[in-house]
Design a protein around this motif. Structure first.
Motif, PDB file in Angstrom:
ATOM      1  N   ASP A  53       0.846  -1.189   0.000  1.00 38.94           N
ATOM      2  CA  ASP A  53       0.000   0.000   0.000  1.00 38.94           C
ATOM      3  C   ASP A  53       0.883   1.241   0.000  1.00 38.94           C
ATOM      4  O   ASP A  53       1.762   1.379   0.861  1.00 38.94           O
ATOM      5  CB  ASP A  53      -0.899   0.019   1.239  1.00 38.94           C
ATOM      6  N   ASN A  54       0.638   2.127  -0.962  1.00 35.75           N
ATOM      7  CA  ASN A  54       1.385   3.385  -0.987  1.00 35.75           C
ATOM      8  C   ASN A  54       1.117   4.213   0.268  1.00 35.75           C
ATOM      9  O   ASN A  54       0.124   4.011   0.972  1.00 35.75           O
ATOM     10  CB  ASN A  54       0.986   4.205  -2.221  1.00 35.75           C
ATOM     11  N   ARG A  55       1.984   5.132   0.524  1.00 35.39           N
ATOM     12  CA  ARG A  55       1.850   6.054   1.656  1.00 35.39           C
ATOM     13  C   ARG A  55       0.441   6.668   1.678  1.00 35.39           C
ATOM     14  O   ARG A  55      -0.023   7.249   0.707  1.00 35.39           O
ATOM     15  CB  ARG A  55       2.907   7.156   1.523  1.00 35.39           C
ATOM     16  N   ASP A  64       2.801  13.094   7.992  1.00 27.08           N
ATOM     17  CA  ASP A  64       2.437  14.501   7.804  1.00 27.08           C
ATOM     18  C   ASP A  64       3.345  15.215   6.801  1.00 27.08           C
ATOM     19  O   ASP A  64       3.356  16.433   6.719  1.00 27.08           O
ATOM     20  CB  ASP A  64       2.463  15.250   9.145  1.00 27.08           C
ATOM     21  N   ARG A  65       4.114  14.439   6.010  1.00 25.39           N
ATOM     22  CA  ARG A  65       4.987  15.040   5.011  1.00 25.39           C
ATOM     23  C   ARG A  65       4.201  15.419   3.760  1.00 25.39           C
ATOM     24  O   ARG A  65       3.155  14.832   3.467  1.00 25.39           O
ATOM     25  CB  ARG A  65       6.111  14.080   4.630  1.00 25.39           C
ATOM     26  N   GLU A  66       4.706  16.382   3.007  1.00 25.16           N
ATOM     27  CA  GLU A  66       4.109  16.701   1.710  1.00 25.16           C
ATOM     28  C   GLU A  66       4.323  15.517   0.768  1.00 25.16           C
ATOM     29  O   GLU A  66       5.427  15.010   0.619  1.00 25.16           O
ATOM     30  CB  GLU A  66       4.752  17.951   1.115  1.00 25.16           C
ATOM     31  N   TYR A  67       3.269  15.079   0.123  1.00 20.97           N
ATOM     32  CA  TYR A  67       3.358  13.940  -0.776  1.00 20.97           C
ATOM     33  C   TYR A  67       3.871  14.385  -2.145  1.00 20.97           C
ATOM     34  O   TYR A  67       3.377  15.365  -2.705  1.00 20.97           O
ATOM     35  CB  TYR A  67       1.985  13.288  -0.967  1.00 20.97           C
ATOM     36  N   THR A  68       4.809  13.632  -2.670  1.00 15.23           N
ATOM     37  CA  THR A  68       5.274  13.813  -4.039  1.00 15.23           C
ATOM     38  C   THR A  68       5.447  12.428  -4.650  1.00 15.23           C
ATOM     39  O   THR A  68       5.596  11.438  -3.930  1.00 15.23           O
ATOM     40  CB  THR A  68       6.618  14.561  -4.118  1.00 15.23           C
ATOM     41  N   GLN A 190      -2.413  12.639  -2.276  1.00 16.04           N
ATOM     42  CA  GLN A 190      -1.967  11.897  -3.452  1.00 16.04           C
ATOM     43  C   GLN A 190      -2.313  12.651  -4.735  1.00 16.04           C
ATOM     44  O   GLN A 190      -1.507  12.688  -5.683  1.00 16.04           O
ATOM     45  CB  GLN A 190      -2.594  10.496  -3.467  1.00 16.04           C
ATOM     46  N   VAL A 191      -3.512  13.247  -4.794  1.00 12.86           N
ATOM     47  CA  VAL A 191      -3.893  14.048  -5.969  1.00 12.86           C
ATOM     48  C   VAL A 191      -2.904  15.193  -6.167  1.00 12.86           C
ATOM     49  O   VAL A 191      -2.465  15.474  -7.297  1.00 12.86           O
ATOM     50  CB  VAL A 191      -5.331  14.595  -5.813  1.00 12.86           C
ATOM     51  N   ALA A 193       0.173  15.302  -5.313  1.00 13.70           N
ATOM     52  CA  ALA A 193       1.427  14.740  -5.821  1.00 13.70           C
ATOM     53  C   ALA A 193       1.345  14.523  -7.326  1.00 13.70           C
ATOM     54  O   ALA A 193       2.303  14.798  -8.069  1.00 13.70           O
ATOM     55  CB  ALA A 193       1.733  13.422  -5.104  1.00 13.70           C
ATOM     56  N   LEU A 194       0.205  14.056  -7.798  1.00 11.54           N
ATOM     57  CA  LEU A 194      -0.003  13.858  -9.234  1.00 11.54           C
ATOM     58  C   LEU A 194       0.132  15.170  -9.995  1.00 11.54           C
ATOM     59  O   LEU A 194       0.718  15.226 -11.081  1.00 11.54           O
ATOM     60  CB  LEU A 194      -1.409  13.295  -9.500  1.00 11.54           C
ATOM     61  N   MET A 195      -0.428  16.221  -9.426  1.00 16.86           N
ATOM     62  CA  MET A 195      -0.487  17.505 -10.127  1.00 16.86           C
ATOM     63  C   MET A 195       0.896  18.107 -10.361  1.00 16.86           C
ATOM     64  O   MET A 195       1.099  18.865 -11.318  1.00 16.86           O
ATOM     65  CB  MET A 195      -1.355  18.485  -9.329  1.00 16.86           C
ATOM     66  N   SER A 196       1.847  17.775  -9.506  1.00 15.25           N
ATOM     67  CA  SER A 196       3.187  18.361  -9.631  1.00 15.25           C
ATOM     68  C   SER A 196       4.179  17.427 -10.309  1.00 15.25           C
ATOM     69  O   SER A 196       5.357  17.744 -10.423  1.00 15.25           O
ATOM     70  CB  SER A 196       3.711  18.756  -8.243  1.00 15.25           C
ATOM     71  N   PHE A 197       3.710  16.281 -10.781  1.00 15.11           N
ATOM     72  CA  PHE A 197       4.585  15.274 -11.387  1.00 15.11           C
ATOM     73  C   PHE A 197       4.877  15.606 -12.843  1.00 15.11           C
ATOM     74  O   PHE A 197       3.989  15.994 -13.598  1.00 15.11           O
ATOM     75  CB  PHE A 197       3.912  13.905 -11.291  1.00 15.11           C
ATOM     76  N   ASP A 198       6.140  15.437 -13.256  1.00 18.65           N
ATOM     77  CA  ASP A 198       6.526  15.696 -14.655  1.00 18.65           C
ATOM     78  C   ASP A 198       7.878  15.035 -14.920  1.00 18.65           C
ATOM     79  O   ASP A 198       8.894  15.430 -14.343  1.00 18.65           O
ATOM     80  CB  ASP A 198       6.606  17.197 -14.912  1.00 18.65           C
ATOM     81  N   THR A 199       7.877  14.025 -15.806  1.00 17.21           N
ATOM     82  CA  THR A 199       9.143  13.387 -16.176  1.00 17.21           C
ATOM     83  C   THR A 199       9.462  13.549 -17.661  1.00 17.21           C
ATOM     84  O   THR A 199      10.407  12.948 -18.162  1.00 17.21           O
ATOM     85  CB  THR A 199       9.108  11.873 -15.868  1.00 17.21           C
TER      86      THR A 199
END
Length: 212
Positions: A53-55, A64-68, A190-191, A193-199
């Motif tokens: 299970d993911n964080r 309580d960390r910022e999710y990325t 989690q949402v 984290a998705l919004m800031s993802f870019d590879t």
């Protein structure tokens, strides 16, 4: 319930089968019971499956960390280390595919082969999700029952024809998902984290054989 300390959290995991390891990374809000048991059973005949299970999801700690997505990849790498899995095939679906990209980019020595399913590279140059997908993801979940939350996502996960022709399968999916529904707080983390993802600009750095 097997858990192991990774970074600042306790991660819930399961291991099925034997032979060469295959790490399975789940998507947004999903947990181990979200996988189709028949899918897991067949794969475990050929691989040593590492499911977790993911964080923030299922039985893994929220923290309580910022999710990325990078943080999720660090968690995955840490879990592999904790389980003594130095190298594995990696399968990632949806958000899990994003995590898998960060994993292979930041820990290339851990990934033998990569499978990216129903996912994207994120950012402005990716294929953007439609309004029909965005609206349920961003909806206010506070006034909905757990079952209403799960059923709201069904048209995103399955096609209209599949829902019509496989009602029993869809119903089992709903019941499996309800076993450990993600909290509203963790879901929105989690949402984000998705919004800031870019590879996009780093995709050429992936050297592992990759199936998309």
């Amino acid at each position: 319930m097997p858990k192991v300390k990774v970074n600042d959290i306790q991660i819930y995991y399961e291991v099925h089968g034997k032979d060469f390891p295959l790490v399975m990374i789940n998507g947004l809000g999903a947990h181990i019971d979200s996988w189709d048991p028949r899918f897991i059973e067949e794969l475990s005949k050929r691989f040593k499956l590492v499911l977790f299970d993911n964080r923030g999801a299922g039985h893994t700690d929220i923290s309580d960390r910022e999710y990325t997505i990078k943080l999720f990849a660090d968690d995955t790498a840490g879990l592999m280390d904790a389980l003594g899995t130095s190298r594995a095939h990696v399968f990632g679906i949806s958000m899990g595919g994003m995590i898998a990209q960060e994993l292979v980019l930041n820990y290339p020595e851990k990934v033998e082969k990569l499978v990216l399913c129903s996912t994207s590279c994120g950012g402005a140059k990716s294929v953007q999700p439609s309004a029909e997908v965005i609206e349920p993801l961003m909806a206010d979940r506070s006034a909905l029952s757990p079952e209403e939350i799960v059923r709201m996502a069904i048209p995103i996960i399955f096609t209209e024809d599949f829902i019509k022709n496989n009602p029993d399968f869809v119903e089992l999916y709903v019941q499996r998902t309800l076993k450990a529904l993600i909290s509203d707080e963790a879901f929105m983390r989690q949402v984000n984290a998705l919004m800031s993802f870019d590879t996009y600009d780093r995709l050429s750095q992936i050297k592992a054989p990759t199936l998309i």
